[in-house]
Structures are given as C-alpha cells and as structure tokens.
Design an enzyme around this catalytic site. Structure first.
Site, PDB file in Angstrom:
ATOM      1  N   LYS A  30      31.484  59.708  58.179  1.00  0.00           N
ATOM      2  CA  LYS A  30      32.752  59.945  57.474  1.00  0.00           C
ATOM      3  C   LYS A  30      33.629  58.698  57.520  1.00  0.00           C
ATOM      4  CE  LYS A  30      32.428  64.880  58.210  1.00  0.00           C
ATOM      5  NZ  LYS A  30      32.686  66.042  59.038  1.00  0.00           N
ATOM      6  N   GLN A  86      36.559  67.043  64.119  1.00  0.00           N
ATOM      7  CA  GLN A  86      35.142  67.372  63.990  1.00  0.00           C
ATOM      8  C   GLN A  86      34.795  68.604  64.830  1.00  0.00           C
ATOM      9  OE1 GLN A  86      32.933  65.755  61.869  1.00  0.00           O
ATOM     10  NE2 GLN A  86      31.539  67.421  62.385  1.00  0.00           N
ATOM     11  N   ASP A  97      40.329  69.044  55.688  1.00  0.00           N
ATOM     12  CA  ASP A  97      39.101  69.818  55.934  1.00  0.00           C
ATOM     13  C   ASP A  97      39.276  71.259  55.442  1.00  0.00           C
ATOM     14  OD1 ASP A  97      36.535  69.463  56.802  1.00  0.00           O
ATOM     15  OD2 ASP A  97      36.913  70.040  58.880  1.00  0.00           O
TER      16      ASP A  97
END
Ligand code: NAD
Length: 298
Positions: free
Chosen positions: A66, A110, A133
């Site tokens: 990412k 994450q 996200d």
C-alpha cells in the site's frame, strides 16, 4: 493506458476461455489517473497514513504494498508502527493523533490487530472524512443509508472490476459467498444499490446446496478464504466469477476459485493473485484522493 481504454482492448480473451479480469492492469490505470490528477493540481501533499500494529507477516507485506503504491500515485506515505506489545491506550493514541493531524488525509489501520486489542475502539476515532478504508461504524452506516462517504476498499474494488469489464449487473443474480463486515455484507449492499441493480444473495458456511445456488447466478463472488471452494460445478456457462479469498497453500497464494477448471466455463474470471488484491489497493488510493479533495487540498 488510462481508464478510458476502449472496451474492445480490455475484453481480450485468453486462449478461447473466459475474459481474464486483470486487477493489476486496472490498478495501474487508476494509479496513473490519480498521479495525473495530483500533478495537474500542482502536486499538493496528499497524505495516506498507515498504521501497523504487531508482527503479522502478511499484514506487513500488505502495508508495504500500500505504501509503495501510494508513493507511485504521487502521495506522501506516512507510516506509524507499533510492536506486538502495544497497549490499547497506545494504539488509540496513535490513531487519535493522525485523526487530528491536518497534514494527514487518509488513515488506514491494517487489520487484523494482535489479540487482546479492541479493534472497534481503535478504529472509531477515525473521522469519516479520513476513513479511507470505510470500516468505521460511521462509514458503514453511511453505506447502508446510501449517504456520501468512503466505501470499503475490497467490495469497491469488486464493483470497479465489474464496471471496467462491462459486466452487466442490472437484473442479474449475484451470489456472494462470505458474510463478513469487511467484504460480503458491504458487497450485498453495493450490488443491490440503485444503478447497479443486481439481485444479491448472501451465502455463508451454513448455506445448503451452495453449488446449486451459485449455478443459478450470473455473478459469483467468493470471499470465504477456503482454497478451491468454487469448482466448475458452481458455475453456469458464461457466468462471471470473482475471487476475493486468499489462502496460503505450500507457500503459494491461492484463491477460493479453482481457476483452471472455472476459466473454461466462466465468461469472465479474476486470477488470484492479480485480481481483487490490487484493486483493494487502488480503491484505497482513490478514496484517499477523494478525502484530500473534500478536505480542500486539491
Ligand atoms: P471471514 O473469516 O471474516 O469470513 C469468511 C466468511 O466465509 C464467513 O462469513 C463464513 O461464513 C464464510 N465461509 C467460510 N467457509 C465457508 C464455506 N465452506 N462455504 C461457504 N461459506 C463459507 O473472512 P474475511 O475477512 O471476509 O475474508 C475472506 C477472505 O478474503 C480471506 O481469505 C481473506 O484473506 C480474503 N481477503 C481478500 C482481500 C482482497 O483484497 N482480495 C481483502 C480482504 C480479505
């Protein structure tokens, strides 16, 4: 190559079988578009902050990818790392700091977090504007209500693949295997939305006659995390099959879909790797660009 690439170019079939829905290619197109938008705006500092807690090797790889792609897109990649022993208070404090930092436009924590940490309490301080996200209760609530907000990246990536490969969805039956908040549930909502207009069915580990159910679908999306679950027996001729599942089998990465068997019967199919994974990253970066725009950076 940009997202304006004509239909006939992207719909090339591999050796007579299904159209391969190439997530790497579409990710690269999207990154090129993002980069061009940032350059056109005189290169403002668009910043994606990533938070990695603990030492999960897969998470470390995902965060590295990412960050690398964010830089490729012309963004600033700000990284915060906490060890396996990080306390709940430390983790929440790290997220709160990013939440109030005016130089940070998107925040990605994450997942999964190490055992013992309360994921909700760590994600909840992320303001909807920076929740690139799309997994906080505020963002998921907006999704359900059809209000503007960031959409979860993996389900959005699936929708982008369907759009880019001109897969018809209106009035089509879709079976989604897996009912997680991360993938399956948001997909049901997105596929059933006005404008997409599919008829989604949510299957899970207690679903009976899964193969038969899937055979009735025009679109099968599998997010179970069970290697080889979807065999050719699950597909009717010409169906679209999208593989979200990721399993490690003898060090190789494999999906839920038996690719070799299914490519001969499907009309379109994603590879694994190279399908939905890169699209998750592309959508994260698209969300970050949108976040920066809404926060007045470009
Ligand atoms: P999860 O474990 O939270 O959910 C799995 C779901 O699959 C559950 O709802 C369960 O009921 C269902 N399921 C399990 N076995 C089944 C079976 N035999 N038949 C039918 N349904 C079954 O997992 P998750 O977080 O949603 O992730 C699912 C998979 O997607 C994992 O392999 C994960 O690594 C992968 N994933 C991929 C991406 C990507 O970018 N491609 C992103 C996120 C997650």
């Amino acid at each position: 190559m940009t997202t304006d690439t004509p239909k006939h170019d992207i719909l090339k079939r591999s050796d007579g079988g299904a159209v391969i829905m190439d997530g790497n290619r579409l990710r690269d197109e999207i990154i090129a578009d993002i980069r061009a938008a940032i350059v056109k705006a005189n290169q403002p500092k668009v910043c994606l902050a990533t938070v990695l807690i603990g030492n999960n090797p897969a998470s470390r790889i995902y965060v590295r990818q990412k960050r690398r792609k964010a830089t490729e897109a012309g963004m600033i990649s700000h990284h915060v790392e906490l060890g396996d022993n990080a306390s709940q208070i430390e983790a929440e404090a790290a997220v709160r700091e990013l939440a109030t930092d005016p130089n940070v436009h998107g925040i990605l924590v994450q997942l999964p977090l190490p055992q013992g940490l309360d994921t909700s309490r760590i994600l909840n301080p992320i303001p909807p504007a920076k929740d690139v996200d799309g997994l906080t209760p505020a963002s998921l609530g907006r999704l359900v209500k059809g209000e503007a907000g960031h959409l979860p990246c993996t389900p959005l990536g699936v929708i982008r693949l369907l759009e880019r490969y001109w897969i018809p969805t209106t009035g089509k039956r879709a079976v989604i295997i897996g009912r997680s908040i991360l993938v399956g549930l948001p997909l049901v909502i997105l596929l059933g939305r006005k404008g997409v207009d599919a008829t989604p069915t949510l299957a899970h580990s207690r679903t009976r006659q899964l193969a038969e159910l899937c055979r009735s679908a025009d679109i099968v999306i599998s997010a179970a995390g069970v290697a080889g679950l979807v065999t050719s027996d699950f597909l009717s001729a010409g169906a679209t099959v999208i593989d979200v599942g990721i399993s490690r089998v003898s060090k190789a990465i494999v999906g839920d879909v038996d690719f070799e068997a299914c490519r001969n019967i499907a009309g379109a199919i994603t590879p694994m790797p190279g399908g939905t994974g890169p699209m998750t990253i592309a959508c994260l970066l698209q969300n970050t660009l949108e976040a920066a725009k809404k926060l007045g950076v470009l």
